[in-house]
Scaffold this motif. Structure first.
Motif, PDB file in Angstrom:
ATOM      1  N   LYS A  27       0.833  -1.196   0.000  1.00 43.04           N
ATOM      2  CA  LYS A  27       0.000   0.000   0.000  1.00 43.04           C
ATOM      3  C   LYS A  27       0.872   1.251   0.000  1.00 43.04           C
ATOM      4  O   LYS A  27       2.019   1.228   0.447  1.00 43.04           O
ATOM      5  CB  LYS A  27      -0.936   0.005   1.210  1.00 43.04           C
ATOM      6  CG  LYS A  27      -2.005  -1.068   1.173  1.00 43.04           C
ATOM      7  CD  LYS A  27      -2.947  -0.924   2.346  1.00 43.04           C
ATOM      8  CE  LYS A  27      -4.055  -1.949   2.294  1.00 43.04           C
ATOM      9  NZ  LYS A  27      -4.998  -1.823   3.434  1.00 43.04           N
ATOM     10  N   ILE A  28       0.289   2.336  -0.492  1.00 45.32           N
ATOM     11  CA  ILE A  28       0.978   3.627  -0.542  1.00 45.32           C
ATOM     12  C   ILE A  28       0.113   4.672   0.147  1.00 45.32           C
ATOM     13  O   ILE A  28      -1.093   4.757  -0.116  1.00 45.32           O
ATOM     14  CB  ILE A  28       1.264   4.053  -1.994  1.00 45.32           C
ATOM     15  CG1 ILE A  28       2.156   3.025  -2.687  1.00 45.32           C
ATOM     16  CG2 ILE A  28       1.915   5.427  -2.037  1.00 45.32           C
ATOM     17  CD1 ILE A  28       2.352   3.277  -4.171  1.00 45.32           C
ATOM     18  N   GLY A  63      -4.082  -6.608  14.196  1.00 42.88           N
ATOM     19  CA  GLY A  63      -4.502  -5.928  12.979  1.00 42.88           C
ATOM     20  C   GLY A  63      -3.367  -5.112  12.380  1.00 42.88           C
ATOM     21  O   GLY A  63      -2.489  -4.624  13.092  1.00 42.88           O
ATOM     22  N   CYS A  64      -3.398  -4.960  11.045  1.00 40.05           N
ATOM     23  CA  CYS A  64      -2.353  -4.198  10.376  1.00 40.05           C
ATOM     24  C   CYS A  64      -2.932  -3.424   9.199  1.00 40.05           C
ATOM     25  O   CYS A  64      -4.014  -3.737   8.685  1.00 40.05           O
ATOM     26  CB  CYS A  64      -1.225  -5.111   9.902  1.00 40.05           C
ATOM     27  SG  CYS A  64      -1.737  -6.543   8.935  1.00 40.05           S
ATOM     28  N   TRP A  65      -2.215  -2.385   8.781  1.00 44.37           N
ATOM     29  CA  TRP A  65      -2.590  -1.592   7.601  1.00 44.37           C
ATOM     30  C   TRP A  65      -2.158  -2.309   6.332  1.00 44.37           C
ATOM     31  O   TRP A  65      -2.985  -2.675   5.502  1.00 44.37           O
ATOM     32  CB  TRP A  65      -1.950  -0.202   7.695  1.00 44.37           C
ATOM     33  CG  TRP A  65      -1.980   0.589   6.423  1.00 44.37           C
ATOM     34  CD1 TRP A  65      -3.090   0.977   5.716  1.00 44.37           C
ATOM     35  CD2 TRP A  65      -0.852   1.109   5.708  1.00 44.37           C
ATOM     36  NE1 TRP A  65      -2.735   1.697   4.606  1.00 44.37           N
ATOM     37  CE2 TRP A  65      -1.355   1.799   4.570  1.00 44.37           C
ATOM     38  CE3 TRP A  65       0.529   1.077   5.909  1.00 44.37           C
ATOM     39  CZ2 TRP A  65      -0.522   2.439   3.653  1.00 44.37           C
ATOM     40  CZ3 TRP A  65       1.357   1.711   4.994  1.00 44.37           C
ATOM     41  CH2 TRP A  65       0.832   2.377   3.887  1.00 44.37           C
ATOM     42  N   ASN A  66      -0.875  -2.522   6.180  1.00 40.61           N
ATOM     43  CA  ASN A  66      -0.391  -3.271   5.020  1.00 40.61           C
ATOM     44  C   ASN A  66      -0.355  -4.753   5.389  1.00 40.61           C
ATOM     45  O   ASN A  66       0.212  -5.128   6.418  1.00 40.61           O
ATOM     46  CB  ASN A  66       1.001  -2.801   4.609  1.00 40.61           C
ATOM     47  CG  ASN A  66       1.288  -3.062   3.150  1.00 40.61           C
ATOM     48  OD1 ASN A  66       0.651  -2.464   2.285  1.00 40.61           O
ATOM     49  ND2 ASN A  66       2.220  -3.940   2.866  1.00 40.61           N
ATOM     50  N   PRO A  83       9.531  -6.231   8.071  1.00 39.81           N
ATOM     51  CA  PRO A  83       9.667  -5.022   7.261  1.00 39.81           C
ATOM     52  C   PRO A  83       9.477  -5.261   5.764  1.00 39.81           C
ATOM     53  O   PRO A  83       9.219  -4.314   5.026  1.00 39.81           O
ATOM     54  CB  PRO A  83      11.086  -4.541   7.575  1.00 39.81           C
ATOM     55  CG  PRO A  83      11.800  -5.727   8.122  1.00 39.81           C
ATOM     56  CD  PRO A  83      10.747  -6.534   8.834  1.00 39.81           C
ATOM     57  N   GLU A  84       9.593  -6.517   5.316  1.00 39.65           N
ATOM     58  CA  GLU A  84       9.360  -6.790   3.914  1.00 39.65           C
ATOM     59  C   GLU A  84       7.892  -6.555   3.521  1.00 39.65           C
ATOM     60  O   GLU A  84       7.571  -6.490   2.329  1.00 39.65           O
ATOM     61  CB  GLU A  84       9.770  -8.231   3.569  1.00 39.65           C
ATOM     62  CG  GLU A  84       8.935  -9.326   4.196  1.00 39.65           C
ATOM     63  CD  GLU A  84       9.453  -9.806   5.534  1.00 39.65           C
ATOM     64  OE1 GLU A  84       9.280 -10.995   5.839  1.00 39.65           O
ATOM     65  OE2 GLU A  84      10.018  -8.973   6.278  1.00 39.65           O
ATOM     66  N   PHE A  85       7.019  -6.395   4.524  1.00 42.59           N
ATOM     67  CA  PHE A  85       5.615  -6.119   4.267  1.00 42.59           C
ATOM     68  C   PHE A  85       5.229  -4.683   4.614  1.00 42.59           C
ATOM     69  O   PHE A  85       4.040  -4.363   4.680  1.00 42.59           O
ATOM     70  CB  PHE A  85       4.731  -7.110   5.036  1.00 42.59           C
ATOM     71  CG  PHE A  85       4.879  -8.527   4.563  1.00 42.59           C
ATOM     72  CD1 PHE A  85       4.323  -8.944   3.363  1.00 42.59           C
ATOM     73  CD2 PHE A  85       5.576  -9.449   5.328  1.00 42.59           C
ATOM     74  CE1 PHE A  85       4.450 -10.247   2.934  1.00 42.59           C
ATOM     75  CE2 PHE A  85       5.733 -10.760   4.904  1.00 42.59           C
ATOM     76  CZ  PHE A  85       5.156 -11.157   3.697  1.00 42.59           C
ATOM     77  N   PHE A  86       6.197  -3.814   4.848  1.00 42.59           N
ATOM     78  CA  PHE A  86       5.893  -2.410   5.089  1.00 42.59           C
ATOM     79  C   PHE A  86       5.304  -1.789   3.827  1.00 42.59           C
ATOM     80  O   PHE A  86       5.653  -2.172   2.706  1.00 42.59           O
ATOM     81  CB  PHE A  86       7.150  -1.633   5.481  1.00 42.59           C
ATOM     82  CG  PHE A  86       7.629  -1.871   6.895  1.00 42.59           C
ATOM     83  CD1 PHE A  86       6.974  -2.739   7.751  1.00 42.59           C
ATOM     84  CD2 PHE A  86       8.762  -1.206   7.368  1.00 42.59           C
ATOM     85  CE1 PHE A  86       7.426  -2.956   9.044  1.00 42.59           C
ATOM     86  CE2 PHE A  86       9.223  -1.408   8.658  1.00 42.59           C
ATOM     87  CZ  PHE A  86       8.549  -2.273   9.501  1.00 42.59           C
ATOM     88  N   GLY A  87       4.433  -0.793   4.035  1.00 47.06           N
ATOM     89  CA  GLY A  87       3.941   0.009   2.910  1.00 47.06           C
ATOM     90  C   GLY A  87       4.825   1.227   2.686  1.00 47.06           C
ATOM     91  O   GLY A  87       5.739   1.507   3.479  1.00 47.06           O
TER      92      GLY A  87
END
Length: 221
Positions: free
Chosen positions: A3-4, A197-200, A212-216
């Motif tokens: 996500k951005i 729960g998470c955003w990305n 961190p490989e799943f950070f947006g």
């Protein structure tokens, strides 16, 4: 899919802080990849920046909150908790901060490039450094939990000075188009209904926010 989020810049000398938040897009923390009890509290985050700070706001709708931890770097993720992980220089430095905070603003703050290689940063005055404010205090937790209101929520708000980040990462070239990476979380490992729960989205089998490989992407406006 990554996500951005476009991070708005706001001049707080022109617009007061509480007014500024009204014009900041919402970040919905609505992915619960390890849900096994159906508990998915609605939780929102917001982020903007000024010439000197990042400003962060979380709001979570929960009928009951748990507050156990009161000291800097206690395990607040076991309480009703919100978290912001931020990688300030993703193109040149793999480290990231984890800002974890329960509903009364108790802060767990770490730095490293993965779950296992982390330094817990010790600060004498985190409330002063980050300007932490909360809608709930330890004195009113019982009344909050016993309230029969149908729209109960708790909120935390704080800001991260660029100078604090630069203490660990060196000079930041903050400008329009600058890219950071991060994720926003809602959790409560030892609450009545454990939740993550998470955003990305994070695509691993068991709960782990330190991915961190799943950070947006966080792109400055």
């Amino acid at each position: 899919m990554k996500k951005i989020y476009t991070v708005k810049k706001i001049n707080l000398q022109v617009k007061p802080l509480q007014e500024a938040w009204k014009n900041v897009p919402v970040i919905n923390i609505d992915n619960f990849p390890w849900d096994n009890n159906g508990y998915r509290p609605k939780t929102e985050a917001k982020l903007f920046y000024t010439d000197t700070h990042f400003h962060i706001f979380f709001k979570s709708w929960e009928n009951e909150i748990k507050i156990t931890y009161h000291n800097m770097n206690d395990d607040v993720y076991k309480d009703s908790c919100v978290e912001f992980f931020i990688k300030p220089k993703p193109d040149s430095d793999s480290r990231y901060f984890n800002f974890e905070m329960n509903s009364i603003g108790t802060l767990l703050l770490g730095l490293g490039d993965n779950r296992y290689d982390r330094e817990r940063i010790i600060l004498d005055n985190p409330f002063e450094i980050f300007g932490i404010s909360t809608s709930v205090t330890k004195d009113i937790v019982e009344s909050y939990n016993n309230s029969e209101s149908q729209n109960k929520f708790w909120a935390v708000e704080y800001s991260i000075p660029f100078t604090f980040i630069e203490r660990y990462f060196g000079k930041l070239n903050i400008r329009p188009g600058y890219r950071l990476e991060g994720n926003f979380y809602k959790c409560g490992d030892e609450t009545k209904f454990p939740h993550f729960g998470c955003w990305n989205p994070i695509k691993v089998e068991s709960p782990d926010f330190h991915r961190p490989e799943f950070f947006g992407d966080l792109i400055l406006e």
